[in-house]
Design a protein around this motif. Structure first.
Motif, short mmCIF file in Angstrom:
data_model
loop_
_atom_site.label_atom_id
_atom_site.label_comp_id
_atom_site.label_asym_id
_atom_site.label_seq_id
_atom_site.Cartn_x
_atom_site.Cartn_y
_atom_site.Cartn_z
N HIS A 98 0.85 -1.18 0.00
CA HIS A 98 0.00 0.00 0.00
C HIS A 98 0.89 1.24 0.00
O HIS A 98 1.96 1.24 0.61
N PRO A 99 0.50 2.32 -0.69
CA PRO A 99 1.35 3.52 -0.73
C PRO A 99 1.73 4.05 0.65
O PRO A 99 2.84 4.56 0.83
N TRP A 100 0.83 3.95 1.61
CA TRP A 100 1.17 4.42 2.96
C TRP A 100 2.32 3.61 3.54
O TRP A 100 3.25 4.17 4.12
N ALA A 101 2.27 2.28 3.38
CA ALA A 101 3.33 1.43 3.91
C ALA A 101 4.66 1.73 3.22
O ALA A 101 5.70 1.83 3.87
N ALA A 102 4.60 1.88 1.90
CA ALA A 102 5.84 2.17 1.16
C ALA A 102 6.44 3.49 1.63
O ALA A 102 7.67 3.61 1.79
N HIS A 103 5.60 4.49 1.86
CA HIS A 103 6.10 5.79 2.30
C HIS A 103 6.68 5.71 3.71
O HIS A 103 7.77 6.24 3.98
N GLU A 104 5.96 5.05 4.62
CA GLU A 104 6.46 4.96 5.99
C GLU A 104 7.75 4.17 6.08
O GLU A 104 8.62 4.48 6.88
N LEU A 105 7.89 3.14 5.25
CA LEU A 105 9.13 2.36 5.26
C LEU A 105 10.31 3.19 4.77
O LEU A 105 11.46 2.86 5.08
N SER A 106 10.03 4.26 4.02
CA SER A 106 11.12 5.12 3.56
C SER A 106 11.78 5.85 4.73
O SER A 106 12.89 6.35 4.61
N PHE A 107 11.10 5.91 5.88
CA PHE A 107 11.67 6.53 7.08
C PHE A 107 12.39 5.50 7.95
O PHE A 107 12.92 5.85 9.00
N GLY A 108 12.36 4.25 7.53
CA GLY A 108 13.04 3.20 8.29
C GLY A 108 12.07 2.23 8.93
O GLY A 108 10.95 2.59 9.30
N GLU A 109 12.51 1.00 9.08
CA GLU A 109 11.65 -0.03 9.64
C GLU A 109 11.34 0.21 11.11
O GLU A 109 10.27 -0.17 11.59
N SER A 131 10.68 3.02 12.65
CA SER A 131 9.52 3.92 12.72
C SER A 131 8.26 3.22 12.25
O SER A 131 7.18 3.37 12.85
N TYR A 132 8.39 2.44 11.19
CA TYR A 132 7.25 1.71 10.63
C TYR A 132 6.65 0.76 11.67
O TYR A 132 5.45 0.76 11.93
N TRP A 133 7.49 -0.04 12.31
CA TRP A 133 7.00 -1.03 13.28
C TRP A 133 6.58 -0.38 14.59
O TRP A 133 5.75 -0.94 15.33
N ALA A 134 7.11 0.80 14.90
CA ALA A 134 6.65 1.51 16.09
C ALA A 134 5.18 1.88 15.94
O ALA A 134 4.41 1.81 16.91
N GLN A 135 4.77 2.25 14.72
CA GLN A 135 3.36 2.56 14.49
C GLN A 135 2.51 1.30 14.58
O GLN A 135 1.37 1.34 15.05
N HIS A 136 3.05 0.18 14.12
CA HIS A 136 2.34 -1.09 14.26
C HIS A 136 2.13 -1.43 15.73
O HIS A 136 1.03 -1.79 16.16
N ASP A 137 3.19 -1.28 16.55
CA ASP A 137 3.11 -1.66 17.95
C ASP A 137 2.20 -0.73 18.74
O ASP A 137 1.62 -1.15 19.75
N LYS A 174 -0.67 0.41 17.84
CA LYS A 174 -2.03 -0.09 17.64
C LYS A 174 -3.09 1.00 17.76
O LYS A 174 -4.20 0.76 18.23
N ASP A 175 -2.77 2.21 17.31
CA ASP A 175 -3.75 3.28 17.38
C ASP A 175 -4.19 3.76 16.00
O ASP A 175 -4.84 4.79 15.87
N ASP A 176 -3.82 3.00 14.97
CA ASP A 176 -4.19 3.39 13.62
C ASP A 176 -4.24 2.16 12.72
O ASP A 176 -3.77 1.09 13.09
N ILE A 177 -4.82 2.33 11.53
CA ILE A 177 -4.79 1.27 10.51
C ILE A 177 -3.32 0.95 10.22
O ILE A 177 -2.49 1.86 10.14
N PHE A 178 -3.02 -0.32 10.05
CA PHE A 178 -1.65 -0.69 9.71
C PHE A 178 -1.67 -1.50 8.42
O PHE A 178 -2.50 -2.39 8.24
N TYR A 179 -0.73 -1.18 7.52
CA TYR A 179 -0.65 -1.82 6.21
C TYR A 179 0.64 -2.64 6.14
O TYR A 179 1.73 -2.13 6.40
N ALA A 180 0.50 -3.91 5.77
CA ALA A 180 1.66 -4.79 5.66
C ALA A 180 1.58 -5.59 4.37
O ALA A 180 0.49 -6.03 3.97
N ASP A 181 2.71 -5.78 3.70
CA ASP A 181 2.70 -6.62 2.51
C ASP A 181 3.14 -8.03 2.89
O ASP A 181 3.41 -8.33 4.05
N ALA A 182 3.20 -8.90 1.89
CA ALA A 182 3.48 -10.31 2.16
C ALA A 182 4.82 -10.51 2.87
O ALA A 182 4.95 -11.43 3.68
N SER A 183 5.79 -9.66 2.60
CA SER A 183 7.10 -9.83 3.21
C SER A 183 7.11 -9.49 4.70
O SER A 183 8.04 -9.86 5.42
N HIS A 184 6.09 -8.77 5.17
CA HIS A 184 6.04 -8.36 6.57
C HIS A 184 4.92 -9.05 7.35
O HIS A 184 4.78 -8.82 8.55
#
Length: 210
Positions: free
Chosen positions: A125-136, A138-144, A146-156
């Motif tokens: 998803h474009p949101w996931a691709a953009h957030e991953l550009s700031f580093g994993e 930061s990306y996984w901190a948003q996942h942990d 749990k206060d927002d929609i989280f987007y993950a592709d097959a590799s994650h």
């Protein structure tokens, strides 16, 4: 026995009964959605973000006034033993758009953004691709959080934790991606799994024991 989608209007609802596929109308391919960002209610989505990181996608729902919930009754919690499975037929090109529509409906009917996990088999998803550009980190901190929609592709997807609702977009990817990722998506769904993709492919996986 594989399930054949009917032509009824889609209804997103949940129960604690065994896996069940509720077909909905097919979606046609649309222009891929841009990276979500903050917007007030009834204002179109913005374009792709610049250097500044966009706000989480949940902000589009935070300002909306909840209306009567008719399409989806209050869902059971993540403790439900077996999630309901709902199928939204869509092409690989249209699966991500269909998933976004499902997310919008979930938010409109009262689901909290933190209840929703979106999984893609092909391009992220474009949101996931953009957030991953700031580093994993930061990306996984948003996942942990749990206060927002989280987007993950097959590799994650193996690292993604369960949430009450999982929206699965079969938007391409390598051969066998659906068969490999859909069973994982089912284990991550506490109450409801919404699958957007080719009905024949999805049914073949469901019929294999998912």
């Amino acid at each position: 026995m594989p399930l054949t989608p009917a032509i009824e209007e889609p209804q997103i609802h949940e129960s604690a009964q065994g896996p069940r596929v509720t077909p909905a109308a097919s979606r046609t391919a649309q222009t891929p959605r841009p990276v979500p960002g903050p917007r007030p209610a009834a204002v179109p989505r913005p374009g792709r973000p610049g250097p500044v990181r966009p706000a989480p996608p949940a902000q589009r729902a935070a300002q909306a006034t909840p209306g009567p919930v008719s399409a989806a009754p209050t869902a059971p919690s993540v403790s439900a033993a077996v999630p309901q499975v709902q199928l939204i037929p869509a092409s690989a090109e249209g699966a991500l758009d269909a998933a976004e529509e499902a997310v919008d409906l979930l938010l409109d009917t009262g689901r909290a953004p933190g209840d929703i996990l979106v999984i893609t088999t092909g391009d992220p998803h474009p949101w996931a691709a953009h957030e991953l550009s700031f580093g994993e980190a930061s990306y996984w901190a948003q996942h942990d959080a749990k206060d927002d929609i989280f987007y993950a592709d097959a590799s994650h997807v193996q690292r993604a934790a369960g949430r009450p609702v999982v929206v699965f977009a079969a938007n391409g990817g390598p051969a066998g991606a659906i068969a490999a990722v859909l069973p994982v998506a089912l284990t991550r769904a506490g109450a409801l799994l919404i699958v957007c993709g080719d009905a024949q492919q999805i049914n073949s996986v469901l019929g294999a024991g998912v």
